[in-house]
Enzyme design. Structure first.
Site, PDB file in Angstrom:
ATOM      1  N   ASN A 220       0.854  -1.186   0.000  1.00 44.76           N
ATOM      2  CA  ASN A 220       0.000   0.000   0.000  1.00 44.76           C
ATOM      3  C   ASN A 220       0.887   1.233   0.000  1.00 44.76           C
ATOM      4  OD1 ASN A 220      -2.230  -1.587   0.262  1.00 44.76           O
ATOM      5  ND2 ASN A 220      -3.038  -0.501   2.039  1.00 44.76           N
ATOM      6  N   ILE A 316      -6.332  -6.265  11.417  1.00 46.60           N
ATOM      7  CA  ILE A 316      -5.701  -6.103  12.735  1.00 46.60           C
ATOM      8  C   ILE A 316      -6.586  -5.268  13.654  1.00 46.60           C
ATOM      9  CG2 ILE A 316      -3.617  -5.272  13.935  1.00 46.60           C
ATOM     10  CD1 ILE A 316      -2.206  -5.708  11.118  1.00 46.60           C
ATOM     11  N   PHE A 334      -7.865   4.361  11.592  1.00 44.07           N
ATOM     12  CA  PHE A 334      -7.788   5.427  10.598  1.00 44.07           C
ATOM     13  C   PHE A 334      -8.579   4.994   9.378  1.00 44.07           C
ATOM     14  CE2 PHE A 334      -4.733   8.853  11.553  1.00 44.07           C
ATOM     15  CZ  PHE A 334      -4.441   8.484  12.849  1.00 44.07           C
TER      16      PHE A 334
HETATM   17  N1  CTP Z   1      -6.654  -2.118   9.111  1.00 45.26           N
HETATM   18  C1  CTP Z   1      -6.085  -3.154   9.816  1.00 45.26           C
HETATM   19  N2  CTP Z   1      -5.893  -4.354   9.189  1.00 45.26           N
HETATM   20  C2  CTP Z   1      -6.256  -4.534   7.900  1.00 45.26           C
HETATM   21  C3  CTP Z   1      -6.836  -3.459   7.186  1.00 45.26           C
HETATM   22  C4  CTP Z   1      -7.019  -2.273   7.824  1.00 45.26           C
HETATM   23  O1  CTP Z   1      -5.745  -2.999  10.986  1.00 45.26           O
HETATM   24  N3  CTP Z   1      -6.054  -5.695   7.325  1.00 45.26           N
HETATM   25  C5  CTP Z   1      -6.896  -0.847   9.823  1.00 45.26           C
HETATM   26  C6  CTP Z   1      -6.049   0.308   9.343  1.00 45.26           C
HETATM   27  O2  CTP Z   1      -4.841   0.407  10.083  1.00 45.26           O
HETATM   28  C7  CTP Z   1      -6.965   1.483   9.609  1.00 45.26           C
HETATM   29  C8  CTP Z   1      -8.362   0.913   9.406  1.00 45.26           C
HETATM   30  O3  CTP Z   1      -8.210  -0.478   9.562  1.00 45.26           O
HETATM   31  O4  CTP Z   1      -6.883   1.929  10.946  1.00 45.26           O
HETATM   32  C9  CTP Z   1      -8.999   1.213   8.105  1.00 45.26           C
HETATM   33  O5  CTP Z   1      -8.166   0.839   7.059  1.00 45.26           O
HETATM   34  P1  CTP Z   1      -8.669   0.954   5.551  1.00 45.26           P
HETATM   35  O6  CTP Z   1      -7.634   0.375   4.655  1.00 45.26           O
HETATM   36  O7  CTP Z   1      -9.126   2.343   5.275  1.00 45.26           O
HETATM   37  O8  CTP Z   1      -9.948   0.047   5.630  1.00 45.26           O
HETATM   38  P2  CTP Z   1     -10.326  -1.316   5.016  1.00 45.26           P
HETATM   39  O9  CTP Z   1     -10.881  -2.169   6.091  1.00 45.26           O
HETATM   40  O10 CTP Z   1      -9.187  -1.890   4.255  1.00 45.26           O
HETATM   41  O11 CTP Z   1     -11.521  -0.914   4.065  1.00 45.26           O
HETATM   42  P3  CTP Z   1     -11.499  -0.439   2.533  1.00 45.26           P
HETATM   43  O12 CTP Z   1     -10.148  -0.827   1.977  1.00 45.26           O
HETATM   44  O13 CTP Z   1     -12.626  -1.160   1.933  1.00 45.26           O
HETATM   45  O14 CTP Z   1     -11.699   1.032   2.575  1.00 45.26           O
END
Ligand code: CTP
Length: 411
Positions: A220, A316, A334
């Protein structure tokens, strides 16, 4: 102002040591507390009695003092401080610091610390200009030690040139500058300093790298700047911080235990290991998928392009939010969105069962990705609050203030 700040003052053995007494007075006037340590040579220039009288604290001199060790071990002495200050920093002390020598209490404390150090050198100008001293100074600068002075002037030995110690007020200015980024937060109960003292905070930051083969990965886009800035601000607010960082080019923040990981699975494992915590902040941009079948060897170019299949990575934030035991009191996520920021953030709050989502618009036009500034929306069950555009480290400090208040309110 230095209200509530704790300075560990190492007094070196030089004629300028008398100025350390004035420095103690100036620091205390500004609200700082000063714990002083004398090198054996310093005790020839100032007496432990006058240092103790001015600082209002016991003076430590001996590395092998059983009584001192029983009261507060030498490691705790430096752990307990916000800043280490060496006045005057003699050529000998600088040489010891630059080379990591630790054969008395002062040099041991200077080595056993994870806190920042300011030095105010004072010595004969030929000693200062000697290549050996200049080499040591450069090393210490590279290590992040901050120098105040020396200045040009006439010296006790009758010569004139660089080597004279800066005046106490100038040293105070250097100390204030170094401590100004520390967070002093006003709590509702009127308490100010060190709002997160005694708390353990776990923070994820940066991207994750998911391997395809030994030389390729998917990732990412994330610089880790916001997460690392939060870790630094949380540490400055007095908390014990464990930062779980994906691959970033940023240095590890000071006063923070940083665990380096590559993949989402490793990030989850390191997070679990770091618990229990009072507060969990998920600022990492975790890759949602990993390659299902990674190749042990580099995939060679062939007739057809390879086809990758993906497996979903653990979430996570959602995992920590729904822990039966060891769920931190506050769990903050976030949300980086490129559209419908507030709506998606609200959905994420519900889906991931966390207490707060810090949402921001990362569409390319905003320049948030990799930039220094950020506009965030704070989403909680109570509603949405939008903060004006500000620097990422200002966002960090404001966020810490808010979280400290929430923790206080829930206590
Ligand atoms: N996060 C996490 N573990 C993952 C994905 C996301 O802990 N596998 C946490 C990120 O650190 C952040 C929050 O979830 O605090 C939102 O992350 P984001 O990437 O915006 O959300 P997603 O769940 O991936 O949703 P989408 O990609 O559909 O927007």
């Amino acid at each position: 102002m230095l209200t509530g700040k704790r300075i560990l003052l190492v007094i070196g053995g030089g004629i300028a040591a008398y100025k350390a007494l004035d420095l103690i007075r100036r620091l205390r006037e500004r609200g700082a507390s000063v714990r002083a340590v004398l090198t054996p040579a310093a005790a020839h220039f100032v007496t432990p009695l006058s240092v103790a009288a001015l600082s209002g604290e016991k003076v430590n001199e001996d590395l092998f003092s059983l009584t001192d060790e029983a009261e507060m071990g030498h490691i705790e002495l430096s752990r307990d401080a916000d800043l280490l200050v060496v006045v005057p920093a003699t050529a000998d002390l600088l040489a010891k610091m630059a080379n990591g020598l630790a054969n008395d209490l002062a040099s041991t404390l200077l080595l056993a610390t994870d806190k920042r150090t300011l030095v105010a050198p004072a010595m004969n100008l030929r000693m200062w200009l000697h290549p050996a001293t200049q080499r040591n100074v450069q090393r210490l600068r590279d290590d992040g030690v901050v120098f105040v002075g020396p200045v040009d002037g006439s010296m006790a030995c009758g010569e004139f040139g660089p080597g004279r110690m800066s005046e106490p007020l100038e040293i105070v200015g250097g100390i204030e500058e170094m401590l100004k980024h520390s967070t002093v937060i006003a709590l509702p109960n009127g308490e100010t300093a060190n709002a997160l003292r005694g708390k353990h905070v776990v923070i994820t930051s940066g991207p994750t790298h998911e391997p395809i083969d030994p030389v390729r990965y998917i990732a990412n886009r994330s610089s880790g700047r916001q997460g690392h800035a939060i870790a630094a601000a949380v540490a400055a607010a007095g908390a014990k911080v464990t930062l779980i960082s994906g691959p970033v080019t940023l240095p590890d923040p000071r006063d923070v235990t940083t665990v380096h990981v590559e993949t989402a699975q490793e990030m989850l494992e390191a997070t679990r290991q770091a618990l229990p915590a009072d507060l969990f902040i998920a600022a990492a941009a975790v890759a949602d998928w990993r390659v299902a079948q990674t190749s042990d060897n580099k995939i060679k170019k062939g007739k057809d392009a390879p086809v990758l299949t993906f497996a979903e990575n653990p979430d996570i934030l959602a995992t920590v939010s729904t822990l039966k035991q060891q769920r931190p009191k506050l769990v903050v996520g976030f949300a980086a969105e490129t559209q419908n920021v507030e709506d998606y953030a609200r959905q994420k709050l519900a889906r991931k069962k966390c207490d707060m989502i810090v949402a921001n618009d990362v569409s390319p036009a905003t320049g948030v990705m990799g930039g220094d500034e950020n506009t965030v929306h704070i989403v909680t069950a109570a509603g949405i609050e939008t903060w004006p555009k500000m620097k990422k480290d200002e966002v960090a400090v404001k966020l810490i203030a808010l979280l400290a208040q929430r923790l206080e309110a829930d206590a």
